[in-house]
Design a protein around this motif. Structure first.
Motif, PDB file in Angstrom:
ATOM      1  N   LYS A   2      -2.538  15.215  15.098  1.00 55.48           N
ATOM      2  CA  LYS A   2      -2.041  16.565  15.231  1.00 55.48           C
ATOM      3  C   LYS A   2      -2.427  17.409  14.022  1.00 55.48           C
ATOM      4  O   LYS A   2      -2.729  18.585  14.150  1.00 55.48           O
ATOM      5  CB  LYS A   2      -0.513  16.510  15.362  1.00 55.48           C
ATOM      6  N   ASN A   3      -2.391  16.785  12.845  1.00 52.29           N
ATOM      7  CA  ASN A   3      -2.748  17.485  11.609  1.00 52.29           C
ATOM      8  C   ASN A   3      -4.228  17.911  11.611  1.00 52.29           C
ATOM      9  O   ASN A   3      -4.568  18.984  11.115  1.00 52.29           O
ATOM     10  CB  ASN A   3      -2.474  16.608  10.390  1.00 52.29           C
ATOM     11  N   LYS A   4      -5.088  17.058  12.175  1.00 52.35           N
ATOM     12  CA  LYS A   4      -6.521  17.388  12.241  1.00 52.35           C
ATOM     13  C   LYS A   4      -6.745  18.590  13.148  1.00 52.35           C
ATOM     14  O   LYS A   4      -7.533  19.474  12.830  1.00 52.35           O
ATOM     15  CB  LYS A   4      -7.337  16.197  12.747  1.00 52.35           C
ATOM     16  N   LYS A   5      -6.032  18.637  14.283  1.00 51.87           N
ATOM     17  CA  LYS A   5      -6.176  19.772  15.200  1.00 51.87           C
ATOM     18  C   LYS A   5      -5.700  21.054  14.536  1.00 51.87           C
ATOM     19  O   LYS A   5      -6.325  22.102  14.674  1.00 51.87           O
ATOM     20  CB  LYS A   5      -5.377  19.521  16.486  1.00 51.87           C
ATOM     21  N   ILE A   6      -4.612  20.987  13.816  1.00 51.19           N
ATOM     22  CA  ILE A   6      -4.071  22.173  13.143  1.00 51.19           C
ATOM     23  C   ILE A   6      -5.068  22.651  12.082  1.00 51.19           C
ATOM     24  O   ILE A   6      -5.331  23.846  11.957  1.00 51.19           O
ATOM     25  CB  ILE A   6      -2.683  21.854  12.523  1.00 51.19           C
ATOM     26  N   ILE A   7      -5.641  21.748  11.329  1.00 48.03           N
ATOM     27  CA  ILE A   7      -6.620  22.107  10.289  1.00 48.03           C
ATOM     28  C   ILE A   7      -7.852  22.734  10.946  1.00 48.03           C
ATOM     29  O   ILE A   7      -8.378  23.745  10.460  1.00 48.03           O
ATOM     30  CB  ILE A   7      -6.983  20.872   9.434  1.00 48.03           C
ATOM     31  N   TYR A   9      -7.954  24.348  13.837  1.00 46.40           N
ATOM     32  CA  TYR A   9      -7.568  25.677  14.305  1.00 46.40           C
ATOM     33  C   TYR A   9      -7.496  26.669  13.146  1.00 46.40           C
ATOM     34  O   TYR A   9      -7.938  27.815  13.258  1.00 46.40           O
ATOM     35  CB  TYR A   9      -6.223  25.631  15.035  1.00 46.40           C
TER      36      TYR A   9
END
Length: 159
Positions: A2-7, A9
């Motif tokens: 989830k953290n990778k997707k947020i970064i 984005y």
């Protein structure tokens, strides 16, 4: 994950904002330059006559050296359209404008005809040229040979 997707984005949003910001700055710069162009506006319009002016070389006698020398003269190029050979000879017959030169053609001589054929300019005068003949021929040659097509000059005998 989830953290990778947020970064990702956040990076994408940052890049979009960066591109929009650069685009905006370029747009502002173009608008600023369009408004600040100092267009040159002449104080008066250039007339057709002014556009047609050209400088020619006529050759007259320098009385101090007794040699043929150049006198520059500004003319309306429209005068050269009809018969440039006759026009240039007519200017020689009228004499120099400058004080450093003297007239070499006798006052009674006029140009009756001037025509061009196969690289040669044929000149017919109102009377025979007897005095200053060498200077006159040199003056005619130097003046008329400024025209690219002229290779030779012949004086037609009017007898």
């Amino acid at each position: 994950m989830k953290n990778k997707k947020i970064i990702i984005y956040i990076v994408i949003i940052f890049l979009i904002l960066l591109i929009l910001g650069i685009g905006y700055l370029v747009y502002i710069n173009i608008k600023y330059n369009e408004n600040n162009i100092n267009e040159y506006i002449p104080e008066e319009e250039i007339s057709d006559k002014e556009l047609r002016k050209t400088v020619i070389s006529l050759y007259f006698c320098n009385p101090e050296t007794n040699s043929i020398e150049e006198e520059k003269r500004e003319i309306d190029s429209k005068n050269l359209l009809d018969n440039p050979y006759k026009y240039l000879v007519q200017l020689l017959l009228e004499g120099p404008k400058g004080e450093n030169f003297c007239k070499i053609f006798p006052a009674e001589i006029t140009i009756e005809e001037a025509y061009f054929e196969n690289g040669t300019v044929y000149l017919k005068f109102s009377s025979v040229i007897d005095e200053n003949k060498d200077l006159i021929i040199e003056s005619l040659q130097k003046t008329l040979k400024n025209l690219n097509e002229v290779q030779k000059i012949e004086i037609v005998d009017n007898r």
